[in-house]
Design a protein around this motif. Sequence first.
Motif, PDB file in Angstrom:
ATOM      1  N   ILE A 207       0.835  -1.202   0.000  1.00  0.00           N
ATOM      2  CA  ILE A 207       0.000   0.000   0.000  1.00  0.00           C
ATOM      3  C   ILE A 207       0.868   1.249   0.000  1.00  0.00           C
ATOM      4  CG2 ILE A 207      -1.572   1.381   1.416  1.00  0.00           C
ATOM      5  CD1 ILE A 207      -3.082  -0.745   0.083  1.00  0.00           C
ATOM      6  N   GLN A 208       1.891   1.259   0.833  1.00  0.00           N
ATOM      7  CA  GLN A 208       2.772   2.425   0.922  1.00  0.00           C
ATOM      8  C   GLN A 208       3.435   2.720  -0.418  1.00  0.00           C
ATOM      9  OE1 GLN A 208       5.220   1.005   4.159  1.00  0.00           O
ATOM     10  NE2 GLN A 208       4.132   2.266   5.666  1.00  0.00           N
ATOM     11  N   GLN A 209       3.879   1.668  -1.103  1.00  0.00           N
ATOM     12  CA  GLN A 209       4.539   1.843  -2.391  1.00  0.00           C
ATOM     13  C   GLN A 209       3.589   2.445  -3.428  1.00  0.00           C
ATOM     14  OE1 GLN A 209       5.637  -1.765  -4.476  1.00  0.00           O
ATOM     15  NE2 GLN A 209       7.439  -0.783  -5.374  1.00  0.00           N
ATOM     16  N   LEU A 210       2.368   1.912  -3.494  1.00  0.00           N
ATOM     17  CA  LEU A 210       1.401   2.418  -4.461  1.00  0.00           C
ATOM     18  C   LEU A 210       1.011   3.863  -4.177  1.00  0.00           C
ATOM     19  CD1 LEU A 210      -1.005  -0.629  -4.935  1.00  0.00           C
ATOM     20  CD2 LEU A 210       0.747   0.194  -6.496  1.00  0.00           C
ATOM     21  N   LEU A 240      -4.514   3.003   5.388  1.00  0.00           N
ATOM     22  CA  LEU A 240      -5.033   3.432   4.093  1.00  0.00           C
ATOM     23  C   LEU A 240      -6.054   4.551   4.255  1.00  0.00           C
ATOM     24  CD1 LEU A 240      -5.113   2.970   1.037  1.00  0.00           C
ATOM     25  CD2 LEU A 240      -6.825   1.194   1.419  1.00  0.00           C
ATOM     26  N   ASN A 241      -6.967   4.397   5.190  1.00  0.00           N
ATOM     27  CA  ASN A 241      -7.992   5.421   5.418  1.00  0.00           C
ATOM     28  C   ASN A 241      -7.377   6.740   5.876  1.00  0.00           C
ATOM     29  OD1 ASN A 241     -10.094   3.702   4.734  1.00  0.00           O
ATOM     30  ND2 ASN A 241     -10.361   2.973   6.827  1.00  0.00           N
ATOM     31  N   ASP A 242      -6.420   6.660   6.799  1.00  0.00           N
ATOM     32  CA  ASP A 242      -5.772   7.877   7.308  1.00  0.00           C
ATOM     33  C   ASP A 242      -5.002   8.593   6.208  1.00  0.00           C
ATOM     34  OD1 ASP A 242      -6.784   7.351   9.791  1.00  0.00           O
ATOM     35  OD2 ASP A 242      -4.933   6.492  10.602  1.00  0.00           O
ATOM     36  N   PHE A 243      -4.263   7.825   5.399  1.00  0.00           N
ATOM     37  CA  PHE A 243      -3.468   8.424   4.331  1.00  0.00           C
ATOM     38  C   PHE A 243      -4.361   9.127   3.321  1.00  0.00           C
ATOM     39  CE2 PHE A 243      -1.192   8.710   0.390  1.00  0.00           C
ATOM     40  CZ  PHE A 243       0.126   8.943   0.750  1.00  0.00           C
ATOM     41  N   GLN A 244      -5.452   8.469   2.948  1.00  0.00           N
ATOM     42  CA  GLN A 244      -6.330   9.033   1.920  1.00  0.00           C
ATOM     43  C   GLN A 244      -7.004  10.311   2.404  1.00  0.00           C
ATOM     44  OE1 GLN A 244      -7.507   5.188  -0.804  1.00  0.00           O
ATOM     45  NE2 GLN A 244      -8.765   5.565   0.982  1.00  0.00           N
ATOM     46  N   LYS A 245      -7.291  10.387   3.695  1.00  0.00           N
ATOM     47  CA  LYS A 245      -7.884  11.609   4.239  1.00  0.00           C
ATOM     48  C   LYS A 245      -6.875  12.754   4.238  1.00  0.00           C
ATOM     49  CE  LYS A 245     -11.210   9.297   7.273  1.00  0.00           C
ATOM     50  NZ  LYS A 245     -11.550   8.986   8.690  1.00  0.00           N
ATOM     51  N   ILE A 246      -5.651  12.447   4.635  1.00  0.00           N
ATOM     52  CA  ILE A 246      -4.618  13.482   4.738  1.00  0.00           C
ATOM     53  C   ILE A 246      -4.179  13.965   3.362  1.00  0.00           C
ATOM     54  CG2 ILE A 246      -2.252  13.953   5.493  1.00  0.00           C
ATOM     55  CD1 ILE A 246      -2.732  11.931   7.768  1.00  0.00           C
ATOM     56  N   GLU A 247      -3.955  13.026   2.439  1.00  0.00           N
ATOM     57  CA  GLU A 247      -3.398  13.354   1.128  1.00  0.00           C
ATOM     58  C   GLU A 247      -4.467  13.654   0.080  1.00  0.00           C
ATOM     59  OE1 GLU A 247      -0.235  13.729   0.391  1.00  0.00           O
ATOM     60  OE2 GLU A 247       0.426  13.233   2.428  1.00  0.00           O
TER      61      GLU A 247
END
Length: 276
Positions: A207-210, A240-247
């Motif tokens: 997930i991090q790579q993508l 995944l949820n946290d990253f998508q909210k922040i970014e």
Amino acid sequence: MSNQRVFLSYSYQDREKVDRIAHELQSNNIDIWYDQQDLDVGSNWNEKIRYQIESSDTVIIFLSKNFLSSEWSQRELWQALSESEKRNINIIPVTLERVKIPSDLSGFLILNLGNSEAALQKLIHKIKTIPEITFDHFTPFEFEKFVGDFLREYGFANIKHQGVESDRGFDFKAEYKSKTPFGTIQIQHWLVEVKFYRHERFSINSIQQLLEYKRHLLPADIKLLLVTNSILTSVVESYLNDFQKIENTQIEVIDGLLLKKLVAKRKRLLDKYFQI
């Protein structure tokens, strides 16, 4: 007895019809639970129904005029949909008569049951199919080939397998066409990454790579899809949820549980790859 535990959600006014169906399910070794007496209004209802839904693998929604006009039936429907968002339980809506399908169920495949014996057998087959779908017999290459067919079955076009020539690790490029509310054709461009795991659990590194590719290397209009036979852990889902909210970016993920449910809706895939 089947390993699947099935919860029957229905209006008590349809009890006679549901009793007949429940008996047929039990005679086919399907473990079911449904309340066989009218529940009193009160806190016990919420606790009892929530526990039964949370401990079930499949929820069958028996849609009828009685069901749609019942406040308690609507609460059961809401509880089932809420639980499905948490852990992807299997929801099977069936109609006992001609009714307007609730908007919350518009994305589900509706089975018209009525009094048809053939439809009842189809319901039994549908309940039993998902546990029998397994990806263990695939090699990594075969799983990629299967995913290519899966994409076609779900409406993707111009699918190109990147293979070893891809310098970014993506396995497929594909397009998906849809119509705007004004009738204009809109083409979405997708990059699809396939991850096959033999024994180990899904890695958060994938997930991090993508997401790093998406953030730094890809145009904003490119959409990402990850398909895996493994199950996402709560840690991966939270990240995944946290990253998508922040970014403010998005990546679609189809893990092993969701993949089984989507495959179960496509007879051609079942016949070709699983012989169910």
